[in-house]
Structures are given as C-alpha cells and as structure tokens.
Design a protein around this motif. Structure first.
Motif, mmCIF file in Angstrom:
data_model
loop_
_atom_site.group_PDB
_atom_site.id
_atom_site.type_symbol
_atom_site.label_atom_id
_atom_site.label_comp_id
_atom_site.label_asym_id
_atom_site.label_seq_id
_atom_site.Cartn_x
_atom_site.Cartn_y
_atom_site.Cartn_z
ATOM 1 N N THR A 1 0.877 -1.172 0.000
ATOM 2 C CA THR A 1 0.000 0.000 0.000
ATOM 3 C C THR A 1 0.918 1.227 0.000
ATOM 4 O OG1 THR A 1 -1.599 -1.210 1.310
ATOM 5 C CG2 THR A 1 -1.817 1.187 1.266
ATOM 6 N N VAL A 2 0.619 2.172 -0.876
ATOM 7 C CA VAL A 2 1.485 3.349 -0.994
ATOM 8 C C VAL A 2 0.766 4.554 -0.395
ATOM 9 C CG1 VAL A 2 2.788 4.806 -2.588
ATOM 10 C CG2 VAL A 2 2.463 2.372 -3.111
ATOM 11 N N TYR A 3 1.447 5.300 0.444
ATOM 12 C CA TYR A 3 0.889 6.510 1.066
ATOM 13 C C TYR A 3 1.704 7.715 0.605
ATOM 14 C CZ TYR A 3 -1.080 3.058 4.321
ATOM 15 O OH TYR A 3 -1.725 1.982 4.885
ATOM 16 N N GLU A 4 1.048 8.664 -0.039
ATOM 17 C CA GLU A 4 1.721 9.907 -0.424
ATOM 18 C C GLU A 4 1.605 10.883 0.744
ATOM 19 O OE1 GLU A 4 3.527 10.340 -2.970
ATOM 20 O OE2 GLU A 4 2.982 8.576 -4.178
ATOM 21 N N LEU A 5 2.722 11.351 1.234
ATOM 22 C CA LEU A 5 2.706 12.165 2.453
ATOM 23 C C LEU A 5 3.239 13.570 2.221
ATOM 24 C CD1 LEU A 5 4.389 9.426 4.604
ATOM 25 C CD2 LEU A 5 1.970 9.964 4.656
ATOM 26 N N ALA A 6 3.608 13.872 0.974
ATOM 27 C CA ALA A 6 4.277 15.151 0.716
ATOM 28 C C ALA A 6 3.467 16.296 1.303
ATOM 29 C CB ALA A 6 4.450 15.355 -0.782
ATOM 30 N N GLY A 7 4.112 17.119 2.094
ATOM 31 C CA GLY A 7 3.432 18.267 2.686
ATOM 32 C C GLY A 7 2.795 17.957 4.023
ATOM 33 N N ALA A 8 2.678 16.670 4.357
ATOM 34 C CA ALA A 8 1.989 16.301 5.601
ATOM 35 C C ALA A 8 2.700 16.838 6.839
ATOM 36 C CB ALA A 8 1.855 14.790 5.692
ATOM 37 N N ALA A 9 4.008 16.904 6.760
ATOM 38 C CA ALA A 9 4.761 17.320 7.947
ATOM 39 C C ALA A 9 5.016 18.815 7.973
ATOM 40 C CB ALA A 9 6.080 16.569 7.994
ATOM 41 N N ARG A 10 4.543 19.523 6.984
ATOM 42 C CA ARG A 10 4.857 20.960 6.941
ATOM 43 C C ARG A 10 3.756 21.802 7.572
ATOM 44 N NH1 ARG A 10 6.168 19.338 1.361
ATOM 45 N NH2 ARG A 10 8.230 18.461 1.548
#
Lengths: 162, 462
Positions: A153-162
C-alpha cells in the motif's frame, strides 16, 4: 496520531534497527543500519562522527529511504514491513550535547540502556559526538503481512509534515 | 571483488541472515529499499533474490543496486548484541521467468562484531571523525572538537587510576621507616604528592611521545588498561596542552622533592629523585626511549620499585636501608609485570611504530614463561624475606595474593590474540600488584602495632 499511517508508526516505535539508505558522492545507494526514533512528525536518527560518511552524503544529497524489515528487531503483534522515503537534514550544530537535548528522551524510551552507556562517555568520547539526521517523510510503503511478493500500500505524504 | 572473495562472503549468508534488503534509486532520484527473501549460490558468486511485486517498488535491471543483509539480537532492557551486516553492490538480472532476480556482487563492505569488536570498529573510524570535524570547522568558521568535562578529561589524560603504582611503593617505604622508628605524617603526605606528580607527568609525557611517534594512531585495539590515554589522538587536548600539563605536574613533583631534600637529606634524596626523573622522562622520550628498546620493564621496575621505596624511606629516616631495598624488589617486579602484560594487546601498533617492547620481541610462549618466572621470583623474595627475618614475619601474608596470578596466566594462555578478552586479565594483574603491596604494608603495620603493644613480641610478629 502523527503524519504516518498508524501501522507504520507502530513499527517505527518498536524497531531497534532500520536500514537507512543514502546516496553517496557517486550517486549510488548506500545502506546503514541505525536505530530509528519517531516524534510523530519526523524520524530522527543519530550518527557518531566516527561513522559520519552518511552525514556527508546527506548534506550533499538529502534524499533518503528508510526500511523496517527485520522481524527479530521489531516486536509488534503482527509483523509487517515498511519503507519510508523522505528528505533529511543534518543537525551538527552541537555534536556534543545537541543530540542529548533533542533525541535522547526518545532514545531512552526505546533503549533504556543508553543512559548506562552514556555514563561511560569517558571511555568512548568520540562515539558520543553525534550528528542528528532529521527525516521528513514524503512517501511510505506498507507490506501488511511483511511479504513483499505482493504489492505494498502506498501513502503519499508530501506536505503532511509541513 | 574476486571470485574467491565473493564465494567466502556469500557462503555464510543463509545461516546468518533471514532476509535481504535491495536498495536502489527510483525514477525521482530517491533511494528506495525493499526487503525480500534470498538464496545464496556461493559457487556461482551470485545471490538469488525473490522478485518484489508492484511497479512502484520494482528494482531496476542494469543500474547498480545495493543489497544489504543485516542482523541484531535484541536484549530487552540492555540493548542488543550480535550486530553484523553485509552490504554488497552489483547488478540484477531477472531469472526463472521473472520470479527471481540474480544479483552479482562487485563490491562489499561488512562488519560482524564477533570478528571485529565494537571498540576496534570504532577506533578505525577516528580518521573519519577528524575529517568530519575539520570540514565542519571550515564550514562554520569555529573550531569543532570533541569534549569531556574537566574532571573526566583530567582523569583520562593523566590516567589517574594507575596511581596505585605509586601509592604502593611509597606506602611501603614509609611503612619500613615507621617500623624503624621514623614517622612524620606531613612528610609522608608530601612524598606521596611528589611521587604522584612525577607519575602523572610520566603518563602525560608518554602520550605526547606515543602520539609523536605514531604509536597511538597505529594502535586500533586500545583498552582501558593499554594504548595510552589517546586524548591527543582523539583531539580532546592538543599536543601543546599535554606538554604543558606534563611540565606542570613534573615541576610540582620536582619542587616538592627538592624541598624535601633540603629539609631532610639533600644529596641522597636529590640523587634518588634525579634517577627517578631520568627514568620517568626517558621512558618514552628520545634519544633513549627506553620502552622502545625493550627496557621499559627494567625502567618501571627501578622507578616504581627501589627508587620510590628508598626515596620514601630516606625522607622519613634520613638514611639508607637494605631492608627497604629488599622490600622494594617484589613490588618492583609486579609493577613491571603490569606493563609487561599490558603490552601484549598493543603489540601490532607498537611494532608498527618501531616500539620494540618485550611483547613485540618475544614469542607467546616466551612471554608467558617470562611472566610465570617473574611472579615466582617475586613471591620467593617475599617468602624468603619473611622466613629469614629480612622482612618482618607478618609480611608473609602477602603470599595470599598468589592466587591472583593464576587467572592472569590462564588469560594470557587462552586469549593472547584477543585484546578485549585480555581486559579482565590486565585488571587482575593490576590487582595482583596492588594486593601484594597492600599486604606487605599490612604486614609492616602488624609488626609495628605488635611492637607497640607487646614488650617482647613473639617471633612471628616481628
């Protein structure tokens, strides 16, 4: 609840070792076993100056990958595997104490014996001069039962930590 | 990597690792690492990896990939052990209709703490640590160096715990004098301080010269008992700081020594002090460099045996004593044996730096035979001295320390090539010197107390 999916957070919080892959000065992947520490937002690792090539590589190219793969180093009820890609920065502004302030509390929870070893600092002074690697996750892969012969399963997280 | 090297490396993989991790660069230039099963075929020099499902995580065919095998054994509440890894670089090609990937390694990097202990592994990283901190200094415009608290730095730089080597002979000299009716507590304190300063000055000077000769850098298996303080090698202190520290403590020691000479017996104390300072300084200093010539044990025997015992006696009693000289011999031999055993793990580094110690010159059987012979002589001196009355009879209790020599002998026999397994052996050998010396002093105290309490003490208390 942090920036990563819960099953991956549980893995990160239990793993005694993870494989950190960085890119060397000739553009090749190089993998190092390190203890991962997670604060709900970023993944922290530390590296002694004795083994600081990885810090040099990250400074030159911040793209990294972290995999949690070893069943014997992860104590969770149902084993699974995960890989996290991200961008890393090195904090080496205070090699002597910076990691104690920022990372030691997390490290202590996972490996209580660190305080005993830190008490022996006089015996290994260079080992405890450490840079901090801070990884901001951008994508995660989860193999729910640890078998990588099935797609993750792939999770796109870009920006999640910003 | 040669075919033979590949075969050797791949041969043990299946027994030691449960899985492999394939690391490669994805289309966006990020590393991506994926675990998978494997089977090694050492005779063909390849590893067969189970194919990974999913386009997003499929390793590339053609570009170089990194295949890593890693293992640790968790020890709950303690940490972990059995740390080892093998990291291989090479190319993949699909086989078995794409069900497997055949990996042919071309380069390898590996570590197994059961082959290379963690301390040695760390020690081999010291040049990298300096490169990193030097680069960081250039980047930040400030000097980046390792540090320790002043207390621990002083303890490490001077190797303070080794002061037992000074306390024993000076305490013995004072005890002999006390039995002979000469006792001045303030002289005893000053003698101890002076002796300690000269000893610490020697330790620090020893590091200065070992760093300059390259012996510290060449030694990648130091222990807490051998290999020096390494404070210069690690960058904790500079050569100049250590030189100043050495000169400072030497100056204090020699100043007190000179004062004692003026106050008590000038020429005898000056001559004894000069011999001690000469031995101490030229132990590692050129041009004599006694320890480089295999004369370190004799220097240590003289310096921490007769010189200190006779010096302490002279300060108290203002005369020479054959008994004090005799009493100094066993402790001198045993402290020389501390150096002798501590040189065993340092052999490779010492040899590389041209430091031809006895452990470098002699074979293992000769070193062990030398140890047994010297211990035997030391305790025969105690026995014969106590029985003959040269030493007070109660000093025969020093023979109680003999059993401490047995584990040292067995340790040398069984772990001669293993620096870290020799650590408890070296510790026990230091205890042998300390216990024997303290028991000899106790023997003197018993005789002294008996003489005060009983008008005509029985022969076994005299």
């Amino acid at each position: 609840m942090g920036v990563l999916p819960e099953p991956i957070e549980e893995l990160l919080n239990a793993a005694l070792v993870a494989e950190l892959t960085v890119i060397d000065d000739r553009g090749r992947p190089v993998t190092h076993p390190l203890i991962p520490l997670y604060d709900g937002e970023k993944i922290h690792m530390t590296s002694s100056v004795l083994f600081s090539r990885k810090l040099e590589h990250i400074k030159a190219n911040p793209k990294v990958s972290l995999s949690i793969s070893d069943p014997s180093a992860v104590s969770v009820e149902r084993f699974r595997r995960a890989t996290i890609q991200g961008d890393a920065v090195v904090d080496d502004s205070d090699l002597h104490s910076g990691w104690e302030r920022k990372v030691l509390p997390l490290w202590r929870v996972k490996e209580p014996a660190i305080d005993f070893f830190l008490g022996k600092r006089v015996a290994l002074p260079l080992f405890f001069e450490r840079g901090i690697i801070e990884i901001t996750p951008r994508r995660a892969f989860l193999w729910h039962d640890g078998r990588t012969e099935v797609p993750p399963t792939v999770y796109e997280l870009a920006g999640a930590a910003r | 990597m040669s075919a033979a090297a590949a075969t050797r490396m791949l041969d043990g993989l299946e027994g030691q690792y449960t899985h492999a991790v394939i690391a490669f660069l994805d289309d966006e230039g990020y590393p991506l690492s994926v675990a998978t099963g494997f089977r090694a075929e050492p005779e063909r020099g390849v590893v067969l990896l189970d194919a990974v499902a999913g386009k997003a995580v499929g390793p590339p065919i053609g570009p170089e990939v990194n295949v890593v095998f890693s293992h640790i054994r968790p020890q709950p509440g303690v940490g972990y052990d059995e740390r080892r890894y093998v990291s291989l670089w090479g190319q993949l090609r699909p086989v078995d209709d794409g069900r497997r990937l055949e990996f042919t390694p071309a380069r390898v990097q590996h570590w197994d703490e059961q082959e290379v202990p963690f301390f040695e592994f760390s020690e081999r990283g010291v040049p990298q640590a300096h490169r990193y901190m030097d680069q960081l200094s250039r980047e930040t415009g400030r000097r980046v160096k390792p540090s320790l608290s002043p207390f621990w730095l002083f303890l490490r730089a001077t190797r303070l715990p080794f002061l037992s080597a000074t306390i024993v002979p000076i305490g013995l000299g004072i005890s002999v004098a006390a039995l002979h009716g000469a006792w001045h507590w303030w002289l005893a304190v000053l003698t101890l301080v002076a002796g300690a300063c000269v000893h610490l000055g020697l330790n620090v000077a020893n590091d200065v010269f070992d760093t300059a000769s390259g012996a510290d850098a060449a030694n990648v298996t130091p222990t807490q008992f051998s290999g020096g303080s390494r404070v210069i090698h690690y960058g904790l202190l500079t050569m100049r700081q250590m030189q100043l520290m050495s000169l400072g403590v030497y100056a204090v020691g020699l100043g007190i020594g000179l004062s004692l000479a003026i106050a008590r017996a000038f020429w005898p104390i000056v001559i004894i002090g000069a011999v001690g300072a000469f031995i101490s300084y030229f132990y590692t200093a050129p041009p004599l460099r006694l320890v480089h010539r295999g004369l370190g044990e004799i220097a240590v025997f003289l310096g921490f045996g007769p010189v200190m015992v006779l010096g302490a006696y002279e300060v108290q009693a203002r005369t020479f004593s054959w008994e004090a000289l005799f009493a100094s011999l066993p402790v001198g031999i045993l402290i020389a044996l501390v150096l002798y055993v501590n040189e065993v793990p340092d052999r490779p580094g010492d040899a590389a730096a041209g430091k031809r110690t006895l452990a470098v010159r002699l074979s293992k059987p000769a070193v062990i035979a030398g140890y047994v012979g010297a211990v035997t002589v030391a305790f025969l001196l105690v026995l014969s001295g106590a029985l003959s009355g040269v030493l007070p009879r109660p000093t025969i209790i020093a023979l109680a320390a003999v059993p401490l020599a047995l584990p040292v002998y067995r340790g040398l026999r069984d772990h001669y090539e293993s620096p870290y397994q020799l650590m408890p052996v070296m510790a026990r050998n230091i205890q042998l010197h300390l216990a024997t010396g303290m028991l000899l002093i106790l023997g003197y105290v018993i005789a002294l107390v008996a003489g005060h309490l009983i008008t005509n003490p029985p022969v076994f208390l005299r």
